[in-house]
Design an enzyme around this catalytic site. Structure first.
Site, short mmCIF file in Angstrom:
data_model
loop_
_atom_site.label_atom_id
_atom_site.label_comp_id
_atom_site.label_asym_id
_atom_site.label_seq_id
_atom_site.Cartn_x
_atom_site.Cartn_y
_atom_site.Cartn_z
N ASP A 50 0.84 -1.21 0.00
CA ASP A 50 0.00 0.00 0.00
C ASP A 50 0.87 1.26 0.00
OD1 ASP A 50 0.83 -0.21 2.62
OD2 ASP A 50 -1.17 -0.09 3.51
N SER A 51 2.21 1.06 0.00
CA SER A 51 3.14 2.17 -0.23
C SER A 51 2.86 2.81 -1.58
CB SER A 51 4.59 1.68 -0.17
OG SER A 51 4.78 0.58 -1.04
N ASP A 89 -1.12 -6.10 -0.18
CA ASP A 89 -1.37 -5.46 1.12
C ASP A 89 -2.86 -5.21 1.30
OD1 ASP A 89 0.61 -4.93 2.96
OD2 ASP A 89 1.29 -3.11 1.96
N LYS A 118 -1.18 -9.38 2.90
CA LYS A 118 -0.36 -8.95 4.04
C LYS A 118 -1.19 -8.04 4.95
CE LYS A 118 3.32 -6.01 3.68
NZ LYS A 118 2.88 -4.86 4.48
N GLU A 120 -1.01 -5.72 8.67
CA GLU A 120 -0.19 -5.12 9.72
C GLU A 120 -0.81 -5.39 11.08
OE1 GLU A 120 0.60 -0.95 8.98
OE2 GLU A 120 1.30 -1.35 6.95
N GLU A 187 9.47 -4.46 10.14
CA GLU A 187 9.88 -3.15 9.61
C GLU A 187 10.38 -2.22 10.72
OE1 GLU A 187 7.07 -1.15 7.02
OE2 GLU A 187 8.35 0.63 6.89
O1 KIV Z 1 3.58 -1.09 1.57
C1 KIV Z 1 4.72 -1.58 1.43
O2 KIV Z 1 5.41 -1.39 0.42
C2 KIV Z 1 5.22 -2.39 2.54
C3 KIV Z 1 6.67 -2.71 2.57
C4 KIV Z 1 7.43 -1.49 2.92
C5 KIV Z 1 6.98 -3.85 3.46
O3 KIV Z 1 4.47 -2.75 3.40
#
Ligand code: KIV
Length: 269
Positions: A50-51, A89, A118, A120, A187
């Site tokens: 989600d970056s 994510d 993924k 968090e 992280e």
């Molecule tokens: O959103 C993302 O790119 C991430 C990585 C930094 C692990 O969660």
């Protein structure tokens, strides 16, 4: 430069788990088909992080990424990287309780070819991870500095600086492992703490800003290829000066347009 790809093997959950203490795993983010294709058959896993809300959409944090956006980008990545193990994510607010998490993760599986999602969170999120894994959704955990907590925590804070915090992180990792996750991103954690966490669990840890002793590494593609110019976090290494190369090439293009050398006879019909 030629790239030798003959040691590439398509990843699966069991191969990823078996890699613990045997092979360091390389993970990179991708948000589109073009770059995903370049990374595929080199990286072990591709993360549609989600970056993308920051580096692709230009927002200040990841919090406004939507499930629809993640599904759109995951499809683009899967189209470009047919052989890759792709992880999506789950964005902020899409897994606040078990039912909502399962409904949204099911949408990711139904509408894309992602192999896993993924999530968090530590101990607090373990029941949600367990609900997903019990319903056949493969989950990668994400502990330590968690970007989706940036507003509630009042910033991005490196974790594992005190004994108490290290103990909490170990509890988080163990809870996520017990809930059935196949791997955990660690992280922004002090390297010694990340090493201890990695030793305490049996699934591979993938570090970002967590030192060299995790079972693998993940980087955001635009950071490691030097496209993000505003600042360079300490944990990022630039493997390419992407921004400079792109700007130099576009400047050359502009000057050739202006002086009439592009297009030449070669580029004419
Ligand atoms: O959103 C993302 O790119 C991430 C990585 C930094 C692990 O969660």
């Amino acid at each position: 430069m030629s790239i030798i790809k003959n040691d590439f093997e398509k990843m699966s959950i069991s191969k990823i788990k078996k890699a613990k203490n045997t092979k360091k795993l390389t993970v990179i983010t991708a948000y589109d088909a073009l770059f995903a294709k370049l990374f595929s058959e080199i990286a072990d896993m591709i993360l549609v992080g989600d970056s993308l809300n920051m580096s692709f959409a230009g927002k200040n944090d990841t919090l406004s990424a939507t499930l629809e956006q993640m599904i759109y980008h995951t499809n683009a990545v899967c189209n470009g990287a047919k052989n890759a193990f792709v992880i999506t994510d789950m964005p902020f607010g899409t897994y606040t309780n078990k039912n909502q998490a399962l409904e949204n993760a099911t949408k990711v599986y139904a509408q894309t070819n992602a192999a896993a999602v993924k999530i968090e969170g530590g101990e607090d999120r373990a029941p949600i991870v367990e609900h997903l894994t019990k319903n056949s959704i493969a989950v990668m955990g994400h502990i330590g500095l968690m970007p989706q907590y940036v507003r509630s925590e009042g910033g991005y804070k490196v974790r594992g600086k005190t004994q108490e915090d290290i103990e909490q992180l170990i509890k988080d990792a163990k809870a996520i492992e017990k809930a059935g996750a196949f791997s955990i991103v660690i992280e922004g954690v002090m390297s010694d703490a990340a090493k201890r966490i990695s030793q305490e669990i049996n699934i591979p840890t993938i570090g970002i800003g967590a030192g060299k002793d995790t079972d693998g590494q993940v980087l955001v593609w635009s950071d490691m290829l030097g496209f993000f110019e505003e600042f360079k976090p300490k944990f990022v290494k630039h493997y390419l000066n992407g921004a400079e190369l792109v700007k130099g090439s576009v400047e050359k293009y502009r000057s050739e347009v202006q002086n009439g050398t592009f297009p030449s006879k070669n580029e004419e019909y």
